[in-house]
Write a protein that holds these residues in place. Sequence first.
Motif, PDB file in Angstrom:
ATOM      1  N   ARG A  15       0.852  -1.194   0.000  1.00 10.33           N
ATOM      2  CA  ARG A  15       0.000   0.000   0.000  1.00 10.33           C
ATOM      3  C   ARG A  15       0.887   1.243   0.000  1.00 10.33           C
ATOM      4  O   ARG A  15       2.054   1.182   0.355  1.00 10.33           O
ATOM      5  CB  ARG A  15      -0.905   0.026   1.239  1.00 10.33           C
ATOM      6  CG  ARG A  15      -1.845  -1.148   1.319  1.00 10.33           C
ATOM      7  CD  ARG A  15      -2.739  -1.030   2.527  1.00 10.33           C
ATOM      8  NE  ARG A  15      -3.850  -1.979   2.456  1.00 10.33           N
ATOM      9  CZ  ARG A  15      -5.015  -1.811   3.036  1.00 10.33           C
ATOM     10  NH1 ARG A  15      -5.242  -0.706   3.743  1.00 10.33           N
ATOM     11  NH2 ARG A  15      -5.972  -2.699   2.918  1.00 10.33           N
ATOM     12  N   PHE A  16       0.303   2.349  -0.372  1.00  5.05           N
ATOM     13  CA  PHE A  16       1.036   3.611  -0.303  1.00  5.05           C
ATOM     14  C   PHE A  16       0.042   4.759  -0.310  1.00  5.05           C
ATOM     15  O   PHE A  16      -1.135   4.587  -0.624  1.00  5.05           O
ATOM     16  CB  PHE A  16       2.007   3.750  -1.490  1.00  5.05           C
ATOM     17  CG  PHE A  16       1.333   3.890  -2.835  1.00  5.05           C
ATOM     18  CD1 PHE A  16       1.151   5.140  -3.411  1.00  5.05           C
ATOM     19  CD2 PHE A  16       0.888   2.775  -3.534  1.00  5.05           C
ATOM     20  CE1 PHE A  16       0.538   5.272  -4.652  1.00  5.05           C
ATOM     21  CE2 PHE A  16       0.279   2.895  -4.777  1.00  5.05           C
ATOM     22  CZ  PHE A  16       0.112   4.144  -5.329  1.00  5.05           C
ATOM     23  N   LYS A  17       0.522   5.933   0.086  1.00  2.67           N
ATOM     24  CA  LYS A  17      -0.302   7.127  -0.069  1.00  2.67           C
ATOM     25  C   LYS A  17       0.384   8.089  -1.023  1.00  2.67           C
ATOM     26  O   LYS A  17       1.612   8.209  -1.046  1.00  2.67           O
ATOM     27  CB  LYS A  17      -0.606   7.780   1.276  1.00  2.67           C
ATOM     28  CG  LYS A  17       0.531   8.120   2.171  1.00  2.67           C
ATOM     29  CD  LYS A  17      -0.039   8.670   3.479  1.00  2.67           C
ATOM     30  CE  LYS A  17       1.037   8.939   4.498  1.00  2.67           C
ATOM     31  NZ  LYS A  17       0.472   9.448   5.769  1.00  2.67           N
ATOM     32  N   HIS A  18      -0.440   8.721  -1.798  1.00  5.22           N
ATOM     33  CA  HIS A  18       0.010   9.580  -2.876  1.00  5.22           C
ATOM     34  C   HIS A  18      -0.290  11.024  -2.483  1.00  5.22           C
ATOM     35  O   HIS A  18      -1.439  11.370  -2.201  1.00  5.22           O
ATOM     36  CB  HIS A  18      -0.720   9.156  -4.156  1.00  5.22           C
ATOM     37  CG  HIS A  18      -0.767  10.194  -5.213  1.00  5.22           C
ATOM     38  ND1 HIS A  18      -1.931  10.804  -5.605  1.00  5.22           N
ATOM     39  CD2 HIS A  18       0.210  10.741  -5.952  1.00  5.22           C
ATOM     40  CE1 HIS A  18      -1.677  11.678  -6.547  1.00  5.22           C
ATOM     41  NE2 HIS A  18      -0.384  11.658  -6.776  1.00  5.22           N
ATOM     42  N   ILE A  19       0.737  11.867  -2.425  1.00 11.46           N
ATOM     43  CA  ILE A  19       0.599  13.234  -1.933  1.00 11.46           C
ATOM     44  C   ILE A  19       0.837  14.216  -3.072  1.00 11.46           C
ATOM     45  O   ILE A  19       1.856  14.141  -3.776  1.00 11.46           O
ATOM     46  CB  ILE A  19       1.613  13.519  -0.792  1.00 11.46           C
ATOM     47  CG1 ILE A  19       1.468  12.483   0.329  1.00 11.46           C
ATOM     48  CG2 ILE A  19       1.424  14.920  -0.242  1.00 11.46           C
ATOM     49  CD1 ILE A  19       2.517  11.414   0.319  1.00 11.46           C
ATOM     50  N   LEU A  20      -0.084  15.142  -3.249  1.00 11.24           N
ATOM     51  CA  LEU A  20       0.056  16.171  -4.281  1.00 11.24           C
ATOM     52  C   LEU A  20       0.956  17.295  -3.773  1.00 11.24           C
ATOM     53  O   LEU A  20       0.675  17.909  -2.745  1.00 11.24           O
ATOM     54  CB  LEU A  20      -1.308  16.737  -4.657  1.00 11.24           C
ATOM     55  CG  LEU A  20      -2.240  15.847  -5.477  1.00 11.24           C
ATOM     56  CD1 LEU A  20      -3.595  16.517  -5.654  1.00 11.24           C
ATOM     57  CD2 LEU A  20      -1.626  15.534  -6.837  1.00 11.24           C
ATOM     58  N   LEU A  21       2.014  17.577  -4.507  1.00 16.80           N
ATOM     59  CA  LEU A  21       2.876  18.715  -4.188  1.00 16.80           C
ATOM     60  C   LEU A  21       2.373  19.991  -4.846  1.00 16.80           C
ATOM     61  O   LEU A  21       2.689  21.097  -4.385  1.00 16.80           O
ATOM     62  CB  LEU A  21       4.314  18.438  -4.638  1.00 16.80           C
ATOM     63  CG  LEU A  21       5.016  17.256  -3.975  1.00 16.80           C
ATOM     64  CD1 LEU A  21       6.438  17.138  -4.498  1.00 16.80           C
ATOM     65  CD2 LEU A  21       5.012  17.391  -2.457  1.00 16.80           C
ATOM     66  N   THR A  22       1.630  19.857  -5.925  1.00 18.95           N
ATOM     67  CA  THR A  22       1.015  20.993  -6.605  1.00 18.95           C
ATOM     68  C   THR A  22      -0.437  20.636  -6.919  1.00 18.95           C
ATOM     69  O   THR A  22      -0.796  19.455  -6.977  1.00 18.95           O
ATOM     70  CB  THR A  22       1.751  21.344  -7.915  1.00 18.95           C
ATOM     71  OG1 THR A  22       1.703  20.211  -8.806  1.00 18.95           O
ATOM     72  CG2 THR A  22       3.199  21.707  -7.659  1.00 18.95           C
ATOM     73  N   PRO A  23      -1.309  21.630  -7.113  1.00 19.88           N
ATOM     74  CA  PRO A  23      -2.719  21.325  -7.412  1.00 19.88           C
ATOM     75  C   PRO A  23      -2.858  20.474  -8.674  1.00 19.88           C
ATOM     76  O   PRO A  23      -2.023  20.525  -9.574  1.00 19.88           O
ATOM     77  CB  PRO A  23      -3.339  22.717  -7.609  1.00 19.88           C
ATOM     78  CG  PRO A  23      -2.438  23.651  -6.890  1.00 19.88           C
ATOM     79  CD  PRO A  23      -1.058  23.087  -7.019  1.00 19.88           C
ATOM     80  N   ALA A  24      -3.923  19.679  -8.720  1.00 22.13           N
ATOM     81  CA  ALA A  24      -4.180  18.800  -9.861  1.00 22.13           C
ATOM     82  C   ALA A  24      -5.598  19.023 -10.375  1.00 22.13           C
ATOM     83  O   ALA A  24      -6.535  19.181  -9.588  1.00 22.13           O
ATOM     84  CB  ALA A  24      -3.985  17.337  -9.477  1.00 22.13           C
ATOM     85  N   ILE A  25      -5.752  19.033 -11.674  1.00 23.10           N
ATOM     86  CA  ILE A  25      -7.054  19.201 -12.316  1.00 23.10           C
ATOM     87  C   ILE A  25      -7.511  17.846 -12.843  1.00 23.10           C
ATOM     88  O   ILE A  25      -6.792  17.192 -13.611  1.00 23.10           O
ATOM     89  CB  ILE A  25      -6.966  20.210 -13.472  1.00 23.10           C
ATOM     90  CG1 ILE A  25      -6.468  21.569 -12.962  1.00 23.10           C
ATOM     91  CG2 ILE A  25      -8.318  20.373 -14.155  1.00 23.10           C
ATOM     92  CD1 ILE A  25      -6.118  22.546 -14.057  1.00 23.10           C
ATOM     93  N   PHE A  26      -8.692  17.406 -12.410  1.00 21.24           N
ATOM     94  CA  PHE A  26      -9.263  16.151 -12.867  1.00 21.24           C
ATOM     95  C   PHE A  26     -10.615  16.419 -13.529  1.00 21.24           C
ATOM     96  O   PHE A  26     -11.310  17.390 -13.192  1.00 21.24           O
ATOM     97  CB  PHE A  26      -9.451  15.173 -11.705  1.00 21.24           C
ATOM     98  CG  PHE A  26      -8.181  14.836 -10.976  1.00 21.24           C
ATOM     99  CD1 PHE A  26      -7.064  14.391 -11.659  1.00 21.24           C
ATOM    100  CD2 PHE A  26      -8.098  14.967  -9.591  1.00 21.24           C
ATOM    101  CE1 PHE A  26      -5.886  14.079 -10.986  1.00 21.24           C
ATOM    102  CE2 PHE A  26      -6.936  14.660  -8.908  1.00 21.24           C
ATOM    103  CZ  PHE A  26      -5.827  14.216  -9.605  1.00 21.24           C
ATOM    104  N   ASN A  27     -10.984  15.554 -14.439  1.00 24.42           N
ATOM    105  CA  ASN A  27     -12.274  15.702 -15.125  1.00 24.42           C
ATOM    106  C   ASN A  27     -13.434  15.183 -14.288  1.00 24.42           C
ATOM    107  O   ASN A  27     -14.594  15.447 -14.613  1.00 24.42           O
ATOM    108  CB  ASN A  27     -12.243  14.963 -16.472  1.00 24.42           C
ATOM    109  CG  ASN A  27     -11.273  15.591 -17.454  1.00 24.42           C
ATOM    110  OD1 ASN A  27     -11.244  16.808 -17.605  1.00 24.42           O
ATOM    111  ND2 ASN A  27     -10.464  14.767 -18.116  1.00 24.42           N
ATOM    112  N   LYS A  28     -13.135  14.456 -13.201  1.00 21.99           N
ATOM    113  CA  LYS A  28     -14.183  13.905 -12.332  1.00 21.99           C
ATOM    114  C   LYS A  28     -14.132  14.539 -10.951  1.00 21.99           C
ATOM    115  O   LYS A  28     -14.366  13.872  -9.947  1.00 21.99           O
ATOM    116  CB  LYS A  28     -14.035  12.384 -12.241  1.00 21.99           C
ATOM    117  CG  LYS A  28     -14.260  11.675 -13.582  1.00 21.99           C
ATOM    118  CD  LYS A  28     -14.277  10.165 -13.448  1.00 21.99           C
ATOM    119  CE  LYS A  28     -12.909   9.595 -13.202  1.00 21.99           C
ATOM    120  NZ  LYS A  28     -12.896   8.106 -13.227  1.00 21.99           N
ATOM    121  N   GLY A  29     -13.830  15.834 -10.901  1.00 22.56           N
ATOM    122  CA  GLY A  29     -13.779  16.524  -9.610  1.00 22.56           C
ATOM    123  C   GLY A  29     -12.530  16.153  -8.841  1.00 22.56           C
ATOM    124  O   GLY A  29     -11.414  16.368  -9.296  1.00 22.56           O
TER     125      GLY A  29
END
Length: 371
Positions: free
Chosen positions: A263-277
């Motif tokens: 398992r792992f956790k994924h951390i955003l360092l910068t904002p991310a734009i997704f098409n599903k919110g």
Amino acid sequence: MKIFIEPNDVLMFRDGKPFSGGDDHYASGIFPPFPSTFYGAIRSKILSEHPQYERYLRGDIPDDLKEEIGTPSAYGNLAITNFLFARKENEVINPVFPVPKDVIKIKGKEQRDLFILRPNEGLSTQIKTNLPITSLAPLWLKTDEPLEEATGFISLEIMRKYLEGTMQKEIINSNDLFQRDERVGIKKDRIQKAAATGALYSVEYFRLKEDVGFIVELSGVRSLPKEGLMRLGGDHRSVFYKESSFQMPDAEVVKKKVNETGRFKHILLTPAIFNKGWIPDWIDSESGEGRLNDVSLKLVSAAIGKPVYIGGFNLAKKIPKDMKKAVPQGSVYYLEIKQGSAEEILNAFWLQSISAEKQKEGFGISIIGGY
């Protein structure tokens, strides 16, 4: 190429809300700024090294320049592959990370006792929500005390510990890195060449402390001088940049942890734009399962901050850019590996962009940690 950027004066970084002096009375700012601000500034700096700006706007662009920075409507090879706040200590550049959204504290108390939330999968069938993915586990901490999100920044050393699964009690307050500076202005009547009536407004600036700045890692760049001045943000404020080196957390330590747990956790360092919110495009919004590159994953839980709004102004067309809603930096996704190795996980996520849009502008850059 890695560069360290230091301001020569206050800086203005606007939020996504449109503003026109006189129509509104307050122009609010956002900090940390979006990487797209730096992408545009670096493109402009490269372009300034080629005295062909008018030709560029007309689309008559030399092939070498077009390959590097693209056109007003298309990207070139230039890309931001890492973007962080940083401070210089004894001539060493150390990145500063936003506090991950799963780090909390006792409500109303100082940020001395910090805790990391973890998914409690035993409660996933007991708690009913309106979330699209019904199998998501709530993030949980067994305590009777009211909790709230911890805010601020953490150092490289604390980030290393966090990625290994522990949290030390050292948060850098925003006031130790920058201060907000509100200034008053008045709109000018261009016909009368005087101050316009009833057009008083205020603008929020940011004053960084000494030896505090930004680190940007670039790929596909060849025409940017190793050091120099460039304009950045609103009001075209001046900054000095210089090619520099800096360290990031050790990916091999994280890989060992991921190998142990699956398992792992994924951390955003910068904002991310997704098409599903808030749900990444490669995750199915019903089952929570998905595939990225050669890895099959299942979304276990998530700690998501309030959305941020990405706007901007198209200098070539002289019109505002479309507003985009993005998942903020510091947001955390807990994932379980269904198929794939820790090495493949690192290749897919470590300092890679998972954003559906604006990848080359530095959105969606992420790292991973163990839990």
